[in-house]
Design a protein around this motif. Structure first.
Motif: not given
Length: 188
Positions: A126-133, A168-169
């Protein structure tokens, strides 16, 4: 004798062709010169690389740390070899997000004779994004199931929506989870 005749015929045809072209150039004069100049310009234009302004916006993505251990016995060593992003746009030039490609190596740290086989599946990342998704990968290539004491390489592709950047990865295997931080910088 036949080979010699064939060679002479080829040379004679070449000379006749050259002479015919030379006579045509003399008759047409400037027209032949302008045609040649046009052809030279067209050739130069087709071999000239596209200006920098026509390239898509690219991002360099740095992983920190660049490696992680996975598995209940830490048998999988994952190393991020290269991470990059390319800005995506629709036909009107409006941003439609970013395509992120992560190239990694997977090392099976188990020893021969005490084999432990595993797969680090791209669909579990999963690639976590800066918009918390988070987003799942769109695809992956290469092998992430190395034999004991070997390393294999894989490449995973993610599509990040517009107005978001990877943060984050997260990697999963055998009920273990590790996350590496990602820093995104515009390539110059």
């Amino acid at each position: 004798m036949n080979k010699q005749f064939l060679r002479l015929s080829i040379v004679a045809l070449g000379l006749l062709s050259f002479a015919a072209c030379k006579n045509k150039d003399k008759k047409t004069g400037d027209a032949a010169d302008s045609t040649l100049a046009t052809q030279t310009t067209e050739t130069a234009a087709s071999t000239t690389p596209a200006p920098v302004g026509n390239e898509p916006l690219a991002y360099m993505i740095t992983a920190s740390p660049d490696s992680a251990l996975l598995g209940k016995k830490s048998e999988a060593l994952i190393k991020i070899l290269e991470s990059k992003g390319v800005a995506l746009q629709d036909a009107d030039g409006k941003s439609s997000g970013m395509q992120v490609t992560i190239k990694l190596s997977v090392t099976n740290k188990s020893t021969v004779g005490k084999e432990q086989y595993f797969t680090v599946n791209y669909s579990d990342a999963r690639l976590q994004l800066d918009n918390n998704t988070s987003v799942a990968p769109e695809g992956g290539t290469g092998s992430s199931s190395p034999q004991p004491e070997t390393t294999s390489e894989a490449e995973w592709t993610f599509k990040v929506p517009a107005n978001a950047k990877p943060k984050k990865l997260s990697l999963f295997m055998d009920e273990t989870r590790v996350a590496v931080d990602l820093r995104v910088e515009e390539k110059k």
